[in-house]
Write a protein that holds these residues in place. Structure first.
Motif, PDB file in Angstrom:
ATOM      1  N   ALA A 134     -95.195   0.835 -12.320  1.00  0.00           N
ATOM      2  CA  ALA A 134     -95.828   1.189 -13.194  1.00  0.00           C
ATOM      3  C   ALA A 134     -97.220   1.350 -13.787  1.00  0.00           C
ATOM      4  CB  ALA A 134     -95.843  -0.769 -14.200  1.00  0.00           C
ATOM      5  N   ILE A 135     -97.399   1.310 -12.440  1.00  0.00           N
ATOM      6  CA  ILE A 135     -99.380   1.457 -12.300  1.00  0.00           C
ATOM      7  C   ILE A 135     -99.261   3.624 -12.328  1.00  0.00           C
ATOM      8  CG2 ILE A 135    -100.856   2.018 -10.836  1.00  0.00           C
ATOM      9  CD1 ILE A 135     -99.737  -1.120  -9.676  1.00  0.00           C
ATOM     10  N   GLN A 136     -98.265   3.598 -11.293  1.00  0.00           N
ATOM     11  CA  GLN A 136     -98.358   4.879 -11.501  1.00  0.00           C
ATOM     12  C   GLN A 136     -97.613   5.964 -12.913  1.00  0.00           C
ATOM     13  OE1 GLN A 136     -94.852   4.976  -7.904  1.00  0.00           O
ATOM     14  NE2 GLN A 136     -96.396   5.512  -6.446  1.00  0.00           N
ATOM     15  N   ALA A 137     -96.550   5.370 -12.800  1.00  0.00           N
ATOM     16  CA  ALA A 137     -96.816   5.728 -14.426  1.00  0.00           C
ATOM     17  C   ALA A 137     -97.537   5.999 -15.481  1.00  0.00           C
ATOM     18  CB  ALA A 137     -95.159   4.848 -15.243  1.00  0.00           C
ATOM     19  N   MET A 138     -98.736   4.823 -15.189  1.00  0.00           N
ATOM     20  CA  MET A 138     -99.677   4.151 -16.329  1.00  0.00           C
ATOM     21  C   MET A 138    -100.920   5.563 -16.044  1.00  0.00           C
ATOM     22  SD  MET A 138    -100.382   0.656 -17.319  1.00  0.00           S
ATOM     23  CE  MET A 138     -99.427  -0.238 -15.752  1.00  0.00           C
ATOM     24  N   GLN A 139    -100.499   6.127 -14.420  1.00  0.00           N
ATOM     25  CA  GLN A 139    -101.759   6.846 -13.938  1.00  0.00           C
ATOM     26  C   GLN A 139    -101.025   8.504 -14.478  1.00  0.00           C
ATOM     27  OE1 GLN A 139    -101.606   5.596  -9.673  1.00  0.00           O
ATOM     28  NE2 GLN A 139    -103.229   4.407 -10.098  1.00  0.00           N
ATOM     29  N   LEU A 140     -99.945   8.437 -14.362  1.00  0.00           N
ATOM     30  CA  LEU A 140     -99.751   9.786 -14.816  1.00  0.00           C
ATOM     31  C   LEU A 140     -99.441   9.948 -16.006  1.00  0.00           C
ATOM     32  CD1 LEU A 140     -98.223  12.296 -13.597  1.00  0.00           C
ATOM     33  CD2 LEU A 140     -95.710  10.807 -14.435  1.00  0.00           C
ATOM     34  N   GLU A 141     -99.931   9.291 -17.001  1.00  0.00           N
ATOM     35  CA  GLU A 141     -99.731   8.884 -18.683  1.00  0.00           C
ATOM     36  C   GLU A 141    -101.594   9.433 -18.600  1.00  0.00           C
ATOM     37  OE1 GLU A 141     -98.897   6.731 -22.311  1.00  0.00           O
ATOM     38  OE2 GLU A 141     -98.070   5.835 -20.025  1.00  0.00           O
ATOM     39  N   ALA A 142    -102.129   9.075 -18.194  1.00  0.00           N
ATOM     40  CA  ALA A 142    -103.303   8.599 -18.170  1.00  0.00           C
ATOM     41  C   ALA A 142    -103.851  10.184 -17.455  1.00  0.00           C
ATOM     42  CB  ALA A 142    -104.515   7.933 -17.535  1.00  0.00           C
TER      43      ALA A 142
END
Length: 80
Positions: free
Chosen positions: A38-46
């Motif tokens: 989930a952290i990686q997905a949010m970082q990618l979204e950012a």
């Protein structure tokens, strides 16, 4: 006048919480893996938000806050 039902429910909740089995190491590791994904997905979204011609500052602040919370969750799980 005290509410006996409320007192009983608080006692039951404490007992249930106390009797709840501790998660196994593999369950904790699995949960850590999910949170890290989930952290990686949010970082990618950012990063994708930053690529926009007019990035949304509130959206970036929200994503940063959520990433920080998720990292805190990972740290708490690893202490378990």
């Amino acid at each position: 006048m005290p509410r006996p039902n409320l007192e009983n429910s608080v006692k039951q909740t404490r007992c249930r919480r106390h009797l709840r089995p501790r998660p196994s190491r593999s369950q904790i590791n699995q949960q850590v893996g999910h949170v890290c994904s989930a952290i990686q997905a949010m970082q990618l979204e950012a990063l994708l938000e930053l690529q926009k011609p007019a990035p949304s500052l509130p959206r970036l602040q929200f994503l940063n806050k959520m990433i920080d919370l998720a990292k805190d969750e990972v740290a708490a799980l690893e202490k378990f």
